[in-house]
Design a protein around this motif. Structure first.
Motif, PDB file in Angstrom:
ATOM      1  N   ILE A  76       0.834  -1.202   0.000  1.00  0.00           N
ATOM      2  CA  ILE A  76       0.000   0.000   0.000  1.00  0.00           C
ATOM      3  C   ILE A  76       0.869   1.251   0.000  1.00  0.00           C
ATOM      4  CG2 ILE A  76      -1.731   1.283   1.328  1.00  0.00           C
ATOM      5  CD1 ILE A  76      -2.818  -1.495   2.188  1.00  0.00           C
ATOM      6  N   ASP A  77       2.045   1.192   0.648  1.00  0.00           N
ATOM      7  CA  ASP A  77       2.984   2.314   0.553  1.00  0.00           C
ATOM      8  C   ASP A  77       3.297   2.619  -0.911  1.00  0.00           C
ATOM      9  OD1 ASP A  77       3.286   2.796   3.299  1.00  0.00           O
ATOM     10  OD2 ASP A  77       4.968   1.391   3.489  1.00  0.00           O
ATOM     11  N   LEU A  78       3.557   1.583  -1.694  1.00  0.00           N
ATOM     12  CA  LEU A  78       3.884   1.778  -3.106  1.00  0.00           C
ATOM     13  C   LEU A  78       2.676   2.301  -3.882  1.00  0.00           C
ATOM     14  CD1 LEU A  78       5.590   1.623  -5.624  1.00  0.00           C
ATOM     15  CD2 LEU A  78       5.191  -0.858  -5.702  1.00  0.00           C
ATOM     16  N   VAL A  79       1.497   1.756  -3.619  1.00  0.00           N
ATOM     17  CA  VAL A  79       0.302   2.221  -4.313  1.00  0.00           C
ATOM     18  C   VAL A  79       0.092   3.711  -4.062  1.00  0.00           C
ATOM     19  CG1 VAL A  79      -2.200   2.022  -4.500  1.00  0.00           C
ATOM     20  CG2 VAL A  79      -0.806  -0.029  -4.298  1.00  0.00           C
ATOM     21  N   LEU A  80       0.234   4.117  -2.811  1.00  0.00           N
ATOM     22  CA  LEU A  80       0.024   5.529  -2.486  1.00  0.00           C
ATOM     23  C   LEU A  80       1.109   6.402  -3.100  1.00  0.00           C
ATOM     24  CD1 LEU A  80      -1.205   5.205   1.203  1.00  0.00           C
ATOM     25  CD2 LEU A  80      -2.550   5.828  -0.808  1.00  0.00           C
ATOM     26  N   GLU A  81       2.322   5.905  -3.161  1.00  0.00           N
ATOM     27  CA  GLU A  81       3.382   6.655  -3.838  1.00  0.00           C
ATOM     28  C   GLU A  81       2.996   6.908  -5.296  1.00  0.00           C
ATOM     29  OE1 GLU A  81       7.959   5.917  -5.465  1.00  0.00           O
ATOM     30  OE2 GLU A  81       7.183   4.683  -3.814  1.00  0.00           O
ATOM     31  N   GLY A  82       2.512   5.865  -5.976  1.00  0.00           N
ATOM     32  CA  GLY A  82       2.129   6.009  -7.372  1.00  0.00           C
ATOM     33  C   GLY A  82       0.902   6.878  -7.555  1.00  0.00           C
ATOM     34  N   TYR A  83      -0.137   6.664  -6.739  1.00  0.00           N
ATOM     35  CA  TYR A  83      -1.362   7.439  -6.871  1.00  0.00           C
ATOM     36  C   TYR A  83      -1.110   8.917  -6.570  1.00  0.00           C
ATOM     37  CZ  TYR A  83      -4.407   3.272  -7.281  1.00  0.00           C
ATOM     38  OH  TYR A  83      -5.034   2.124  -7.701  1.00  0.00           O
ATOM     39  N   GLU A  84      -0.283   9.186  -5.565  1.00  0.00           N
ATOM     40  CA  GLU A  84       0.022  10.579  -5.234  1.00  0.00           C
ATOM     41  C   GLU A  84       0.848  11.247  -6.326  1.00  0.00           C
ATOM     42  OE1 GLU A  84      -0.219  10.110  -0.354  1.00  0.00           O
ATOM     43  OE2 GLU A  84       1.706   9.904  -1.393  1.00  0.00           O
ATOM     44  N   ALA A  85       1.743  10.488  -6.957  1.00  0.00           N
ATOM     45  CA  ALA A  85       2.511  11.039  -8.080  1.00  0.00           C
ATOM     46  C   ALA A  85       1.569  11.392  -9.230  1.00  0.00           C
ATOM     47  CB  ALA A  85       3.574  10.045  -8.540  1.00  0.00           C
ATOM     48  N   ALA A  86       0.622  10.505  -9.520  1.00  0.00           N
ATOM     49  CA  ALA A  86      -0.355  10.789 -10.574  1.00  0.00           C
ATOM     50  C   ALA A  86      -1.215  11.996 -10.199  1.00  0.00           C
ATOM     51  CB  ALA A  86      -1.227   9.561 -10.813  1.00  0.00           C
ATOM     52  N   HIS A  87      -1.577  12.068  -8.936  1.00  0.00           N
ATOM     53  CA  HIS A  87      -2.413  13.181  -8.456  1.00  0.00           C
ATOM     54  C   HIS A  87      -1.718  14.526  -8.644  1.00  0.00           C
ATOM     55  CE1 HIS A  87      -5.335  15.302  -5.979  1.00  0.00           C
ATOM     56  NE2 HIS A  87      -4.363  15.735  -5.200  1.00  0.00           N
ATOM     57  N   ARG A  88      -0.400  14.548  -8.492  1.00  0.00           N
ATOM     58  CA  ARG A  88       0.334  15.801  -8.702  1.00  0.00           C
ATOM     59  C   ARG A  88       0.292  16.235 -10.170  1.00  0.00           C
ATOM     60  NH1 ARG A  88       3.635  13.389  -4.654  1.00  0.00           N
ATOM     61  NH2 ARG A  88       5.020  12.424  -6.195  1.00  0.00           N
ATOM     62  N   ASP A  89       0.165  15.250 -11.070  1.00  0.00           N
ATOM     63  CA  ASP A  89       0.028  15.574 -12.492  1.00  0.00           C
ATOM     64  C   ASP A  89      -1.368  16.107 -12.811  1.00  0.00           C
ATOM     65  OD1 ASP A  89       2.598  14.546 -12.865  1.00  0.00           O
ATOM     66  OD2 ASP A  89       1.845  12.566 -13.479  1.00  0.00           O
ATOM     67  N   ARG A  90      -2.361  15.454 -12.239  1.00  0.00           N
ATOM     68  CA  ARG A  90      -3.765  15.780 -12.494  1.00  0.00           C
ATOM     69  C   ARG A  90      -4.587  15.156 -11.386  1.00  0.00           C
ATOM     70  NH1 ARG A  90      -7.396  12.615 -16.914  1.00  0.00           N
ATOM     71  NH2 ARG A  90      -9.377  13.691 -16.565  1.00  0.00           N
ATOM     72  N   SER A  91      -5.449  15.926 -10.781  1.00  0.00           N
ATOM     73  CA  SER A  91      -6.160  15.467  -9.587  1.00  0.00           C
ATOM     74  C   SER A  91      -6.913  14.161  -9.837  1.00  0.00           C
ATOM     75  CB  SER A  91      -7.142  16.531  -9.112  1.00  0.00           C
ATOM     76  OG  SER A  91      -7.902  16.040  -8.015  1.00  0.00           O
ATOM     77  N   ILE A  92      -6.792  13.241  -8.901  1.00  0.00           N
ATOM     78  CA  ILE A  92      -7.562  11.997  -8.954  1.00  0.00           C
ATOM     79  C   ILE A  92      -8.641  11.987  -7.873  1.00  0.00           C
ATOM     80  CG2 ILE A  92      -5.530  10.757  -9.818  1.00  0.00           C
ATOM     81  CD1 ILE A  92      -5.406   9.350  -7.044  1.00  0.00           C
ATOM     82  N   ARG A  93      -8.795  13.102  -7.159  1.00  0.00           N
ATOM     83  CA  ARG A  93      -9.600  13.096  -5.939  1.00  0.00           C
ATOM     84  C   ARG A  93     -11.050  12.690  -6.184  1.00  0.00           C
ATOM     85  NH1 ARG A  93      -7.461  17.355  -3.574  1.00  0.00           N
ATOM     86  NH2 ARG A  93      -6.150  16.099  -2.185  1.00  0.00           N
ATOM     87  N   ASP A  94     -11.643  13.073  -7.299  1.00  0.00           N
ATOM     88  CA  ASP A  94     -13.044  12.725  -7.566  1.00  0.00           C
ATOM     89  C   ASP A  94     -13.174  11.636  -8.619  1.00  0.00           C
ATOM     90  OD1 ASP A  94     -13.982  14.721  -5.796  1.00  0.00           O
ATOM     91  OD2 ASP A  94     -13.649  16.239  -7.336  1.00  0.00           O
ATOM     92  N   ARG A  95     -12.115  10.899  -8.844  1.00  0.00           N
ATOM     93  CA  ARG A  95     -12.120   9.944  -9.954  1.00  0.00           C
ATOM     94  C   ARG A  95     -12.246   8.497  -9.482  1.00  0.00           C
ATOM     95  NH1 ARG A  95      -7.847  12.101 -12.913  1.00  0.00           N
ATOM     96  NH2 ARG A  95      -7.953  10.365 -14.380  1.00  0.00           N
ATOM     97  N   ARG A  96     -12.322   8.276  -8.181  1.00  0.00           N
ATOM     98  CA  ARG A  96     -12.649   6.976  -7.583  1.00  0.00           C
ATOM     99  C   ARG A  96     -11.653   5.885  -7.995  1.00  0.00           C
ATOM    100  NH1 ARG A  96     -19.338   7.366  -8.088  1.00  0.00           N
ATOM    101  NH2 ARG A  96     -19.369   9.582  -7.576  1.00  0.00           N
ATOM    102  N   TRP A  97     -10.371   6.214  -7.907  1.00  0.00           N
ATOM    103  CA  TRP A  97      -9.367   5.170  -8.080  1.00  0.00           C
ATOM    104  C   TRP A  97      -9.511   4.178  -6.935  1.00  0.00           C
ATOM    105  CZ3 TRP A  97      -4.031   6.969 -10.287  1.00  0.00           C
ATOM    106  CH2 TRP A  97      -4.243   7.655 -11.493  1.00  0.00           C
TER     107      TRP A  97
END
Length: 575
Positions: free
Chosen positions: A376-397
């Motif tokens: 989960i540490d790795l998943v959050l690292e990847g998701y947060e990196a993607a989020h910095r490119d373009r918000s994923i907050r309302d996209r239900r990843w």
């Protein structure tokens, strides 16, 4: 997956779009009355009647009001006081038709090691020396009295001349000694990255277990090729079995694109009896740049599809099953290898981060398998990196499984609006998890209470391997509200949730995960008439009797796709 197959699918999918639209309304009206109908609307109302026109809910409320709204009622079903709930949706359920092999030893019915070995010995007696014996995968050591897997020495007692490959679930092979010899696996063989060749600590020898990517050392013949009609027949049978459990929908968590095409054909013929959202599996051997070239040929995005078949996104995995979940702290017991085993990272961090950033650019939603807290540490690292490119907050990843989550991880998951797809593995696997992870971690497996309290949407499911796991929606509901297990008592009672929460986890939360909460998951006017008739009220019956609940009928799109014998759900003319 080849470029041509993906282009071919996209072209086929587009060609089928007109056929994916529901048939024109017929005006047929059905009323279910005299029941305890759990609407799960914003007010959590219970009503006595529901009117359905074609495939949608028309009205809910008192019988006389509903009948007035319905007009000319063609069919009225007297529920005789029975309980109706929104149709159950399984958020993580794999179809088995593409992986099912012919002429395998069926271990599903066995209940102890003697029966397991006898089943293997029976097949071996039918074969010549040297022929490979393979089992089905749809079984689990939790069904055995001994609560353990066989090892190479157990298998050697009945098969000294035939290589045996025992397949358990999607992450585990067990080989006998001659099979290890056949594929040149010895104590000196290095475990591949993302895999584990397990050693028996007492003997100091490999015990025949190959976990996750170590299975790639074994070359089994591919599953049989089937015609389209054969595949569709098997799918229909599988869907009827799911309907019997009260399922009106499920999420296919990692399929080849060919399976989605088969679903589309079934839907076009009007023969789907269950709704599905499909995650296409990413082959971890495909680099992000190459995979991007494939995906850019798709004229389809997440949520493409119809009322019955949708593309949910892309399935990724970063660790193994619970015998290979990647942990911050080491495993225990035999699998722990003397404290040096932390589970398996199956995808390098830089590759995972590249993949999810690329999917974010293409507006394709990732759903990542992660069992352990290090994963989960790795998943959050990847998701947060993607989020910095373009918000994923309302996209239900989505994170799949999330067995072990730490408090600071829960905060980060909630902050990004990530959905957790949770399964009731603990019900069956608790004895194994106690051995692998110890009591403290086992109590915290799938901490649903903590997730919900943090504001995370939890979508529930089973990872069901029908028919061996008794994890139908009712059993899963029971597990969430009691934390009881099938073989190790109550684990982590502080993580139990209320019955209404558990019903939401099994219904509308799964609809939310696929952006379909306005279409299904509750019984409200305008939504699909997907519902289940139960023999008793699971919201009020004593907890010890929840699992006695029977599914009497399952309705999908306004028609019963399953009716139990003697359920008396036939129509009576309205007066």
């Amino acid at each position: 997956m080849t470029r041509n197959s993906m282009i071919g699918y996209a072209v086929l999918a587009l060609a089928l779009v007109p056929g994916l639209v529901s048939a024109a309304p017929t005006g047929r009206v059905t009323v279910l009355s005299n029941g305890n109908i759990v609407t799960q609307d914003a007010e959590d109302r219970h009503v006595e009647a529901v009117a359905i026109v074609d495939d949608r809910v028309l009205a809910i409320g008192r019988r006389e009001d509903v009948l007035r709204r319905a007009g000319d009622v063609i069919c009225e079903v007297d529920l005789q006081g029975r309980t109706v709930v929104p149709g159950f949706i399984d958020g993580h359920l794999h179809s088995k038709i593409l992986s099912t092999r012919e002429n395998v030893v069926n271990l599903t019915p066995v209940r102890d090691l003697d029966e397991l070995l006898t089943a293997l010995a029976t097949r071996i007696a039918e074969l010549g020396p040297g022929e490979v014996v393979v089992t089905n995968s749809d079984w689990h050591e939790g069904q055995l009295t001994e609560q353990r897997l066989p090892n190479r020495w157990d298998l050697d007692t009945i098969s000294p001349e035939n290589p045996v490959v025992v397949i358990r679930g999607g992450h585990h092979y067990i080989l006998n000694s001659i099979a290890l010899e056949k594929w040149n696996i010895t104590g000196a063989t290095q475990s591949p990255a993302g895999g584990q060749i397990t050693v028996d600590p007492a003997r100091g020898e490999i015990n025949g277990e190959l976990v996750d990517r170590a299975r790639e050392l074994v070359e089994l013949p591919p599953p049989p090729s089937r015609t389209l009609e054969q595949r569709l027949t098997l799918l229909q049978e599988e869907h009827r079995n799911l309907n019997r459990l009260g399922l009106t929908g499920f999420r296919e968590p990692g399929a080849p694109i060919e399976l989605m095409r088969d679903y589309i054909v079934l839907e076009r013929r009007g023969e789907m009896t269950i709704r599905t959202s499909v995650l296409i599996r990413w082959d971890r051997r495909t680099p992000a740049a190459q995979y991007r070239q494939f995906l850019e040929t798709w004229p389809i995005l997440s949520s493409f599809g119809s009322d019955y078949v949708r593309l949910d996104g892309i399935k990724i995995g970063v660790d193994g099953g619970y015998e290979g979940g990647w942990m911050r702290d080491p495993y225990r017991g035999e699998l722990g290898q003397g404290g040096g085993y932390y589970g398996l990272n199956t995808v390098p961090a830089e590759v995972f981060v590249d993949i999810v950033r690329m999917l974010n650019e293409l507006d394709l939603r990732p759903s990542t398998h992660a069992v352990g807290d290090a994963a989960i540490d790795l998943v959050l690292e990847g998701y947060e990196a993607a989020h910095r490119d373009r918000s994923i907050r309302d996209r239900r990843w989505v994170i799949e499984h999330a067995f072990i989550t730490q408090p600071e991880q829960i905060e980060r998951i909630a902050d990004l609006g990530i959905v957790i797809s949770a399964q009731s593995h603990l019900f069956l696997a608790a004895p194994s998890l106690l051995q692998f992870w110890g009591p403290e971690r086992t109590r915290e497996v799938a901490p649903v209470r903590s997730w919900i309290d943090a504001g995370i949407v939890v979508a529930g499911g089973t990872d069901n391997k029908l028919p061996y796991i008794p994890e139908d929606p009712i059993t899963t509901f029971y597990h969430w509200v009691t934390r009881d297990t099938g073989g190790a008592g109550i684990q982590g009672p502080e993580q139990a949730i209320t019955r209404r929460e558990a019903l939401r986890v099994a219904t509308i939360n799964n609809a939310y995960a696929t952006f379909e909460e306005d279409l299904k998951g509750s019984l409200e006017p305008g939504k699909f008439a997907d519902l289940v008739v139960l023999s008793q009220d699971i919201l009020t019956v004593p907890a010890e009797h929840i699992r006695d609940t029977e599914v009497l009928g399952t309705m999908v799109g306004g028609r019963f796709v399953y009716e139990a014998e003697g359920s008396a759900l036939g129509c009576a003319q309205s007066p």
